[in-house]
Write a protein that holds these residues in place. Sequence first.
Motif, PDB file in Angstrom:
ATOM      1  N   TRP A  11       0.884  -1.138   0.307  1.00  0.00           N
ATOM      2  CA  TRP A  11       0.229  -0.434   0.209  1.00  0.00           C
ATOM      3  C   TRP A  11       1.229   1.534   0.016  1.00  0.00           C
ATOM      4  CZ3 TRP A  11      -5.278  -0.701  -0.727  1.00  0.00           C
ATOM      5  CH2 TRP A  11      -5.283  -2.007  -1.034  1.00  0.00           C
ATOM      6  N   CYS A  12       0.592   2.029  -0.804  1.00  0.00           N
ATOM      7  CA  CYS A  12       1.163   3.485  -0.830  1.00  0.00           C
ATOM      8  C   CYS A  12       0.620   4.697  -0.702  1.00  0.00           C
ATOM      9  CB  CYS A  12       1.241   3.711  -2.621  1.00  0.00           C
ATOM     10  SG  CYS A  12       3.350   2.947  -2.897  1.00  0.00           S
ATOM     11  N   GLU A  13       0.803   5.374   0.143  1.00  0.00           N
ATOM     12  CA  GLU A  13       0.014   7.281  -0.199  1.00  0.00           C
ATOM     13  C   GLU A  13      -0.503   7.327  -1.347  1.00  0.00           C
ATOM     14  OE1 GLU A  13      -0.215   8.938   2.441  1.00  0.00           O
ATOM     15  OE2 GLU A  13       1.476   7.873   3.844  1.00  0.00           O
ATOM     16  N   SER A  14      -1.811   7.728  -0.317  1.00  0.00           N
ATOM     17  CA  SER A  14      -2.458   8.114  -2.376  1.00  0.00           C
ATOM     18  C   SER A  14      -2.608   8.729  -2.685  1.00  0.00           C
ATOM     19  CB  SER A  14      -3.990   7.739  -1.699  1.00  0.00           C
ATOM     20  OG  SER A  14      -4.918   7.596  -2.764  1.00  0.00           O
ATOM     21  N   VAL A  15      -2.915   8.986  -4.310  1.00  0.00           N
ATOM     22  CA  VAL A  15      -1.882  10.419  -4.887  1.00  0.00           C
ATOM     23  C   VAL A  15      -3.858  10.839  -5.770  1.00  0.00           C
ATOM     24  CG1 VAL A  15      -0.208  10.136  -5.458  1.00  0.00           C
ATOM     25  CG2 VAL A  15      -2.218   8.471  -7.142  1.00  0.00           C
ATOM     26  N   ASP A  16      -4.736  10.583  -5.070  1.00  0.00           N
ATOM     27  CA  ASP A  16      -5.926  10.957  -4.870  1.00  0.00           C
ATOM     28  C   ASP A  16      -6.744  11.884  -4.368  1.00  0.00           C
ATOM     29  OD1 ASP A  16      -8.676  11.521  -5.064  1.00  0.00           O
ATOM     30  OD2 ASP A  16      -9.524   9.347  -5.627  1.00  0.00           O
ATOM     31  N   PRO A  17      -6.648  13.143  -4.412  1.00  0.00           N
ATOM     32  CA  PRO A  17      -7.112  13.616  -2.696  1.00  0.00           C
ATOM     33  C   PRO A  17      -8.719  12.925  -2.200  1.00  0.00           C
ATOM     34  CG  PRO A  17      -7.286  15.287  -5.583  1.00  0.00           C
ATOM     35  CD  PRO A  17      -7.171  13.915  -5.110  1.00  0.00           C
ATOM     36  N   GLU A  18      -9.243  13.016  -2.943  1.00  0.00           N
ATOM     37  CA  GLU A  18     -11.188  12.012  -2.119  1.00  0.00           C
ATOM     38  C   GLU A  18     -10.366  10.962  -0.938  1.00  0.00           C
ATOM     39  OE1 GLU A  18     -13.793  13.777  -1.857  1.00  0.00           O
ATOM     40  OE2 GLU A  18     -12.995  15.049  -2.941  1.00  0.00           O
ATOM     41  N   ARG A  19      -9.271  10.326  -0.902  1.00  0.00           N
ATOM     42  CA  ARG A  19      -8.789   9.381  -0.355  1.00  0.00           C
ATOM     43  C   ARG A  19      -7.947   9.884   0.351  1.00  0.00           C
ATOM     44  NH1 ARG A  19      -9.511   4.252  -1.317  1.00  0.00           N
ATOM     45  NH2 ARG A  19      -8.063   3.872  -0.172  1.00  0.00           N
ATOM     46  N   ILE A  20      -7.159  11.384   0.099  1.00  0.00           N
ATOM     47  CA  ILE A  20      -6.106  11.696   1.004  1.00  0.00           C
ATOM     48  C   ILE A  20      -6.898  12.606   2.013  1.00  0.00           C
ATOM     49  CG2 ILE A  20      -4.559  13.847   1.139  1.00  0.00           C
ATOM     50  CD1 ILE A  20      -3.640  13.127  -2.033  1.00  0.00           C
ATOM     51  N   LYS A  21      -7.761  12.825   1.756  1.00  0.00           N
ATOM     52  CA  LYS A  21      -8.841  13.761   3.066  1.00  0.00           C
ATOM     53  C   LYS A  21      -9.006  12.607   3.610  1.00  0.00           C
ATOM     54  CE  LYS A  21     -10.691  17.305   0.263  1.00  0.00           C
ATOM     55  NZ  LYS A  21     -11.650  17.962  -0.887  1.00  0.00           N
ATOM     56  N   LYS A  22     -10.133  10.935   3.437  1.00  0.00           N
ATOM     57  CA  LYS A  22      -9.742  10.614   4.417  1.00  0.00           C
ATOM     58  C   LYS A  22      -8.848   9.056   5.572  1.00  0.00           C
ATOM     59  CE  LYS A  22     -14.250   9.852   1.547  1.00  0.00           C
ATOM     60  NZ  LYS A  22     -15.047   9.287   0.969  1.00  0.00           N
ATOM     61  N   GLY A  23      -7.886  10.094   4.368  1.00  0.00           N
ATOM     62  CA  GLY A  23      -6.987   9.473   5.705  1.00  0.00           C
ATOM     63  C   GLY A  23      -6.490   7.781   4.372  1.00  0.00           C
ATOM     64  N   LEU A  24      -7.421   7.432   3.256  1.00  0.00           N
ATOM     65  CA  LEU A  24      -6.702   6.217   2.680  1.00  0.00           C
ATOM     66  C   LEU A  24      -6.056   5.957   2.367  1.00  0.00           C
ATOM     67  CD1 LEU A  24     -10.516   5.729   1.319  1.00  0.00           C
ATOM     68  CD2 LEU A  24      -9.730   4.545   3.234  1.00  0.00           C
ATOM     69  N   LYS A  25      -5.129   4.288   1.960  1.00  0.00           N
ATOM     70  CA  LYS A  25      -4.085   4.485   1.057  1.00  0.00           C
ATOM     71  C   LYS A  25      -4.785   3.482   0.358  1.00  0.00           C
ATOM     72  CE  LYS A  25      -2.502   6.149   4.590  1.00  0.00           C
ATOM     73  NZ  LYS A  25      -1.725   7.238   4.788  1.00  0.00           N
ATOM     74  N   THR A  26      -3.594   3.402  -0.569  1.00  0.00           N
ATOM     75  CA  THR A  26      -4.215   3.205  -2.189  1.00  0.00           C
ATOM     76  C   THR A  26      -2.839   1.867  -2.418  1.00  0.00           C
ATOM     77  OG1 THR A  26      -5.046   5.087  -3.375  1.00  0.00           O
ATOM     78  CG2 THR A  26      -3.971   3.381  -5.139  1.00  0.00           C
ATOM     79  N   ASN A  27      -3.333   1.064  -3.126  1.00  0.00           N
ATOM     80  CA  ASN A  27      -2.629  -0.105  -3.552  1.00  0.00           C
ATOM     81  C   ASN A  27      -1.347   0.524  -4.622  1.00  0.00           C
ATOM     82  OD1 ASN A  27      -1.721  -2.679  -5.398  1.00  0.00           O
ATOM     83  ND2 ASN A  27      -3.575  -3.655  -4.207  1.00  0.00           N
ATOM     84  N   CYS A  28      -0.436   0.005  -4.266  1.00  0.00           N
ATOM     85  CA  CYS A  28       0.783   0.301  -4.763  1.00  0.00           C
ATOM     86  C   CYS A  28       0.850   0.561  -6.877  1.00  0.00           C
ATOM     87  CB  CYS A  28       2.021  -0.029  -4.322  1.00  0.00           C
ATOM     88  SG  CYS A  28       2.752   0.912  -2.832  1.00  0.00           S
ATOM     89  N   SER A  29       0.144  -0.918  -7.490  1.00  0.00           N
ATOM     90  CA  SER A  29       0.042  -0.975  -7.980  1.00  0.00           C
ATOM     91  C   SER A  29      -1.034  -0.399  -9.180  1.00  0.00           C
ATOM     92  CB  SER A  29      -0.248  -2.817  -8.415  1.00  0.00           C
ATOM     93  OG  SER A  29      -1.608  -2.549  -7.658  1.00  0.00           O
ATOM     94  N   LYS A  30      -1.423   0.752  -8.687  1.00  0.00           N
ATOM     95  CA  LYS A  30      -2.404   1.347  -9.385  1.00  0.00           C
ATOM     96  C   LYS A  30      -1.471   3.225  -9.576  1.00  0.00           C
ATOM     97  CE  LYS A  30      -6.740  -0.604  -7.720  1.00  0.00           C
ATOM     98  NZ  LYS A  30      -7.935  -0.656  -6.685  1.00  0.00           N
ATOM     99  N   ILE A  31       0.018   2.933  -8.832  1.00  0.00           N
ATOM    100  CA  ILE A  31       0.228   4.492  -8.928  1.00  0.00           C
ATOM    101  C   ILE A  31       1.821   4.593  -9.256  1.00  0.00           C
ATOM    102  CG2 ILE A  31       1.868   5.841  -7.102  1.00  0.00           C
ATOM    103  CD1 ILE A  31      -0.409   4.758  -5.225  1.00  0.00           C
ATOM    104  N   LYS A  32       2.175   5.660 -10.425  1.00  0.00           N
ATOM    105  CA  LYS A  32       2.825   4.992 -11.145  1.00  0.00           C
ATOM    106  C   LYS A  32       4.616   5.056 -10.149  1.00  0.00           C
ATOM    107  CE  LYS A  32       0.738   8.579 -14.572  1.00  0.00           C
ATOM    108  NZ  LYS A  32       1.781   9.567 -14.834  1.00  0.00           N
ATOM    109  N   LYS A  33       5.034   4.332 -10.635  1.00  0.00           N
ATOM    110  CA  LYS A  33       6.861   4.068 -10.044  1.00  0.00           C
ATOM    111  C   LYS A  33       7.948   5.322  -8.770  1.00  0.00           C
ATOM    112  CE  LYS A  33       7.448  -0.792 -11.197  1.00  0.00           C
ATOM    113  NZ  LYS A  33       8.610  -1.491 -11.575  1.00  0.00           N
ATOM    114  N   ASP A  34       7.189   6.010 -10.412  1.00  0.00           N
ATOM    115  CA  ASP A  34       8.106   7.165  -9.288  1.00  0.00           C
ATOM    116  C   ASP A  34       7.249   7.719  -8.556  1.00  0.00           C
ATOM    117  OD1 ASP A  34       6.155   8.200 -11.542  1.00  0.00           O
ATOM    118  OD2 ASP A  34       7.425   9.636 -12.355  1.00  0.00           O
ATOM    119  N   GLU A  35       5.683   8.028  -8.508  1.00  0.00           N
ATOM    120  CA  GLU A  35       5.018   8.145  -7.392  1.00  0.00           C
ATOM    121  C   GLU A  35       5.108   7.569  -6.091  1.00  0.00           C
ATOM    122  OE1 GLU A  35       1.445   9.587  -9.459  1.00  0.00           O
ATOM    123  OE2 GLU A  35       1.873  11.523 -10.390  1.00  0.00           O
ATOM    124  N   GLN A  36       5.141   6.449  -6.111  1.00  0.00           N
ATOM    125  CA  GLN A  36       4.880   5.590  -4.970  1.00  0.00           C
ATOM    126  C   GLN A  36       5.642   6.188  -3.505  1.00  0.00           C
ATOM    127  OE1 GLN A  36       5.946   1.507  -6.443  1.00  0.00           O
ATOM    128  NE2 GLN A  36       3.559   1.805  -8.127  1.00  0.00           N
TER     129      GLN A  36
END
Length: 222
Positions: A158-183
């Motif tokens: 799991w990675c820190e999310s890049v989605d503003p809505e998920r960030i607001k809710k404190g949710l993380k995102t599966n790293c596979s859904k985020i570009k490697k240079d942003e993980q």
Amino acid sequence: KTLISKKIKDLQQKYKCLPTQFAYPFTLLLKKNYDKMWLKVALGIIGRESSYASGTRYNVTNILKQMASVVGYNSSLGPAQMKGDTANDLGVDEKDLFTDVGALDAAYRLIKRNFNLARSKGYTEKPSNLKNKGTGNATLDIAIAAYNMGADKVMGPWCESVDPERIKKGLKTNCSKIKKDEQKVVNDYIPNFHTERWDGVNITSHGYIEEVATHVRNLSCI
């Protein structure tokens, strides 16, 4: 038979924190060098899944699931509520899921597999984001969640999310859904998925872990 009954009663008296019918299965597997902590977690899962194979709800639904299994449905069976194909994959015969020893053995094997998989993915023995509501061990916490919801779904990484809505809710995102240079990997993270079950007993991955952890803490006499 009398001697065996006496030995079982002696075990039940010695380890009063163990559910009565699981005192013998637990100590039997312990003598076979099964890891005590994994055994406790496996028994805690049985406590969560079937109230240690007791109660009207379990007895009724278990019979229905047995019948469904006979006609080809891959149902969750026995005290550990494990599917037959999962048991077979773990080296446990499906029919053994209906015995106390077989159910505990199967649950143990799946927890052991999940634990080792979690370690390979970087989970540690530090507390997860559940903190003291879980077991206090992130690897155990995610292994428990994977028992209920599947390793592929919950383990991430799991990675820190890049989605503003998920960030607001404190949710993380599966790293596979985020570009490697942003993980930005978040260590020891347990996602909180919600599941609506067919029988109306809705659960979350966090709630499931918390319930199992409570059962485990109650096994303090051994």
